[in-house]
Enzyme design. Structure first.
Site, PDB file in Angstrom:
ATOM      1  N   LYS A   1     -14.496   8.201 -24.007  1.00 19.05           N
ATOM      2  CA  LYS A   1     -15.450   7.589 -23.074  1.00 19.05           C
ATOM      3  C   LYS A   1     -16.228   6.490 -23.760  1.00 19.05           C
ATOM      4  CE  LYS A   1     -19.630   8.873 -20.682  1.00 19.05           C
ATOM      5  NZ  LYS A   1     -20.752   9.766 -20.752  1.00 19.05           N
TER       6      LYS A   1
ATOM      7  N   TYR B   1     -15.464   6.951 -10.611  1.00 25.20           N
ATOM      8  CA  TYR B   1     -16.211   6.864  -9.353  1.00 25.20           C
ATOM      9  C   TYR B   1     -15.338   6.295  -8.243  1.00 25.20           C
ATOM     10  CZ  TYR B   1     -19.996   7.688 -12.620  1.00 25.20           C
ATOM     11  OH  TYR B   1     -20.787   8.247 -13.589  1.00 25.20           O
TER      12      TYR B   1
ATOM     13  N   CYS C   1     -30.500  13.728 -25.754  1.00 23.03           N
ATOM     14  CA  CYS C   1     -29.501  14.743 -25.400  1.00 23.03           C
ATOM     15  C   CYS C   1     -29.673  16.045 -26.166  1.00 23.03           C
ATOM     16  CB  CYS C   1     -28.098  14.180 -25.627  1.00 23.03           C
ATOM     17  SG  CYS C   1     -27.786  12.682 -24.665  1.00 23.03           S
TER      18      CYS C   1
ATOM     19  N   ARG D   1     -27.665   5.788 -16.220  1.00 20.61           N
ATOM     20  CA  ARG D   1     -29.027   6.178 -16.627  1.00 20.61           C
ATOM     21  C   ARG D   1     -30.033   5.815 -15.550  1.00 20.61           C
ATOM     22  NH1 ARG D   1     -28.346   4.624 -23.054  1.00 20.61           N
ATOM     23  NH2 ARG D   1     -26.643   6.097 -23.406  1.00 20.61           N
TER      24      ARG D   1
ATOM     25  N   ARG E   1     -29.197   6.222 -28.626  1.00 16.64           N
ATOM     26  CA  ARG E   1     -28.396   7.413 -28.891  1.00 16.64           C
ATOM     27  C   ARG E   1     -27.451   7.229 -30.079  1.00 16.64           C
ATOM     28  NH1 ARG E   1     -30.152   9.721 -24.386  1.00 16.64           N
ATOM     29  NH2 ARG E   1     -29.485   9.175 -22.282  1.00 16.64           N
TER      30      ARG E   1
ATOM     31  N   LYS F   1     -17.080   9.977 -27.780  1.00 18.54           N
ATOM     32  CA  LYS F   1     -18.012   9.310 -26.876  1.00 18.54           C
ATOM     33  C   LYS F   1     -18.804   8.282 -27.663  1.00 18.54           C
ATOM     34  CE  LYS F   1     -21.897  10.169 -23.778  1.00 18.54           C
ATOM     35  NZ  LYS F   1     -22.641  11.173 -23.005  1.00 18.54           N
TER      36      LYS F   1
ATOM     37  N   CYS G   1     -29.906  15.306 -21.404  1.00 24.57           N
ATOM     38  CA  CYS G   1     -30.683  14.068 -21.218  1.00 24.57           C
ATOM     39  C   CYS G   1     -31.251  13.896 -19.811  1.00 24.57           C
ATOM     40  CB  CYS G   1     -29.882  12.849 -21.633  1.00 24.57           C
ATOM     41  SG  CYS G   1     -28.352  12.619 -20.715  1.00 24.57           S
TER      42      CYS G   1
ATOM     43  N   GLU H   1     -13.267  13.095 -34.818  1.00 19.88           N
ATOM     44  CA  GLU H   1     -13.988  13.839 -33.773  1.00 19.88           C
ATOM     45  C   GLU H   1     -13.022  14.669 -32.915  1.00 19.88           C
ATOM     46  OE1 GLU H   1     -16.948  14.508 -33.033  1.00 19.88           O
ATOM     47  OE2 GLU H   1     -18.314  12.971 -33.731  1.00 19.88           O
TER      48      GLU H   1
ATOM     49  N   SER I   1     -20.011   4.374 -15.463  1.00 25.03           N
ATOM     50  CA  SER I   1     -20.789   3.678 -14.440  1.00 25.03           C
ATOM     51  C   SER I   1     -20.770   2.156 -14.583  1.00 25.03           C
ATOM     52  CB  SER I   1     -22.229   4.191 -14.476  1.00 25.03           C
ATOM     53  OG  SER I   1     -22.776   4.043 -15.780  1.00 25.03           O
TER      54      SER I   1
ATOM     55  N   CYS J   1     -25.205  18.741 -20.810  1.00 27.89           N
ATOM     56  CA  CYS J   1     -26.025  17.857 -21.640  1.00 27.89           C
ATOM     57  C   CYS J   1     -27.482  18.099 -21.282  1.00 27.89           C
ATOM     58  CB  CYS J   1     -25.660  16.389 -21.436  1.00 27.89           C
ATOM     59  SG  CYS J   1     -26.325  15.330 -22.743  1.00 27.89           S
TER      60      CYS J   1
HETATM   61  C1  PBG Z   1     -24.913  12.608 -20.397  1.00 27.79           C
HETATM   62  C2  PBG Z   1     -23.898  11.676 -19.849  1.00 27.79           C
HETATM   63  C3  PBG Z   1     -23.952  10.285 -19.739  1.00 27.79           C
HETATM   64  C4  PBG Z   1     -22.802   9.905 -19.056  1.00 27.79           C
HETATM   65  C5  PBG Z   1     -22.067  11.049 -18.816  1.00 27.79           C
HETATM   66  N1  PBG Z   1     -22.759  12.134 -19.323  1.00 27.79           N
HETATM   67  C6  PBG Z   1     -25.018   9.336 -20.119  1.00 27.79           C
HETATM   68  C7  PBG Z   1     -25.289   9.030 -21.526  1.00 27.79           C
HETATM   69  O1  PBG Z   1     -24.677   9.552 -22.459  1.00 27.79           O
HETATM   70  O2  PBG Z   1     -26.220   8.251 -21.727  1.00 27.79           O
HETATM   71  C8  PBG Z   1     -22.446   8.509 -18.653  1.00 27.79           C
HETATM   72  C9  PBG Z   1     -21.557   8.397 -17.480  1.00 27.79           C
HETATM   73  C10 PBG Z   1     -21.489   7.048 -16.861  1.00 27.79           C
HETATM   74  O3  PBG Z   1     -22.036   6.052 -17.380  1.00 27.79           O
HETATM   75  O4  PBG Z   1     -20.855   6.947 -15.808  1.00 27.79           O
HETATM   76  N2  PBG Z   1     -25.124  12.520 -21.744  1.00 27.79           N
END
Ligand code: PBG
Length: 327
Positions: free
Chosen positions: A247, A312, A129, A204, A216, A194, A121, A232, A273, A119
């Site tokens: 995700k 995690y 991104c 972030r 986004r 996603k 970002c 998708e 996260s 990615c």
């Molecule tokens: C990159 C990406 C993100 C996450 C994984 N790859 C952030 C986003 O899309 O803003 C999020 C992972 C997480 O929150 O643990 N694009």
């Protein structure tokens, strides 16, 4: 009492409960996401993700060793560069942070399975991104960059790449680039489904990748939709994705089940996260029991249909499997 069917009969005793268990999990399906940053001697805790750290490349092996000892053999790397620019050039630099991490990880632990999040970002000054045209992320212009990022990660030692950008057509662009460069055997795990999610908030913070303006939603999915998830998933399967990811995980178990029904590809889910942070915060306040919640949440994802679980809590879950709490 005339009752011949008694569901409770199969709930008596731990041996029997395990015998009739419908969902079985094992450590080989766990992937641990990890943040690496420039510098040396760094192991800094991420404030919104207590217990998770940003590591410099020299400190990273200690964490990897712990992970391997726990029985987790797969890692996904996220790079945090020192310098960002409009085209995210740090993402495909030969000596970029994530490339250095791959080289070091594969040198120290040749059997560790290393996955690259593809990615832009974390590497763009604007935090989006892809490549901007005005304030719009230009899909087609971004594709060649993503392909280049994927190639540079594989050249540095990545065993698999995982595009998370949500541009249309990126799986095909990456597949073509890898094939043309002799990496036809390198799998792609697509973040196919996603959603634009508030659950990415702590990530972030961790990666300094929040968009500088806007959001986004013009590329990540609307969380009201599930038929679109199928669209998708099928598109990415057709472009050559080897594994499909959904995700976040926790609020999207129905999506996991739906996608699982329509494809034979392995399904991954990323417990992101915000899911981690909520469990940690609730447990720290004493409102819920951390270990029990981690186990129940993980089992929920597997029950919904995931074959692969990015979390995690990978190390903790491996420990709970050893203890026989789940598995
Ligand atoms: C990159 C990406 C993100 C996450 C994984 N790859 C952030 C986003 O899309 O803003 C999020 C992972 C997480 O929150 O643990 N694009």
């Amino acid at each position: 009492m005339e009752m011949i069917i008694r569901p409770r009969r199969l709930r008596n005793g731990v041996n029997l409960r395990k015998m009739v268990r419908e969902t079985r999990m094992d450590k080989s399906s766990l992937i641990y996401p990890m943040f690496v940053k420039e510098g040396t001697g760094i192991r800094e805790e991420i404030p919104t993700m207590p217990g998770q750290f940003r590591y410099s490349v020299d400190q990273m092996p200690y964490a990897l060793e712990d992970l391997l000892k726990a029985g987790v053999g797969s890692v996904m790397f996220f790079g945090i560069p020192d310098h960002k620019d409009s085209h995210g050039s740090g993402a495909y630099a030969e000596d970029g942070i994530v490339q250095k991490a791959f080289r070091e990880a594969k040198k120290r632990f040749p059997d560790l399975y290393c996955i690259g999040d593809v990615c832009m970002c974390e590497y763009t000054s604007h935090g989006h991104c892809g490549i901007l045209r005005g304030e719009y992320v230009d899909n087609d212009q971004t594709l060649s960059y993503l392909a280049r990022i994927a190639l540079s990660q594989v050249q540095a030692g990545a065993d698999m790449v995982a595009p998370s950008d949500m541009m249309d057509g990126r799986v095909e662009a990456i597949r073509t680039m890898l094939d043309e460069n002799g990496y036809g055997e390198t799998p792609i795990m697509s973040y196919a489904v996603k959603y634009a999610s508030a659950f990415y908030g702590p990530f972030r913070d961790a990666a300094g990748s929040a968009p500088a303006f806007g959001d986004r939603k013009s590329y990540q999915m609307d969380y009201h939709n599930v038929r679109e998830a199928v669209k998708e998933a099928m598109l990415d399967a057709g472009e050559g994705a080897d594994i499909l990811m959904v995700k976040p995980a926790m609020s999207y178990l129905d999506v996991i089940s739906r996608v699982k029904e329509v494809t034979d590809l392995p399904i991954a889910a990323y417990s992101v996260s915000g899911e981690y942070a909520m469990i940690k915060a609730g447990a720290a306040l004493g409102y819920v029991d951390e270990a029990s919640i981690i186990c129940e949440t993980a089992a929920g994802a597997y029950r919904a249909g995931v074959d692969i679980y990015l979390t995690y809590f990978a190390k903790e879950i491996a420990g709970y499997m050893d203890e026989g709490r789940i598995g």
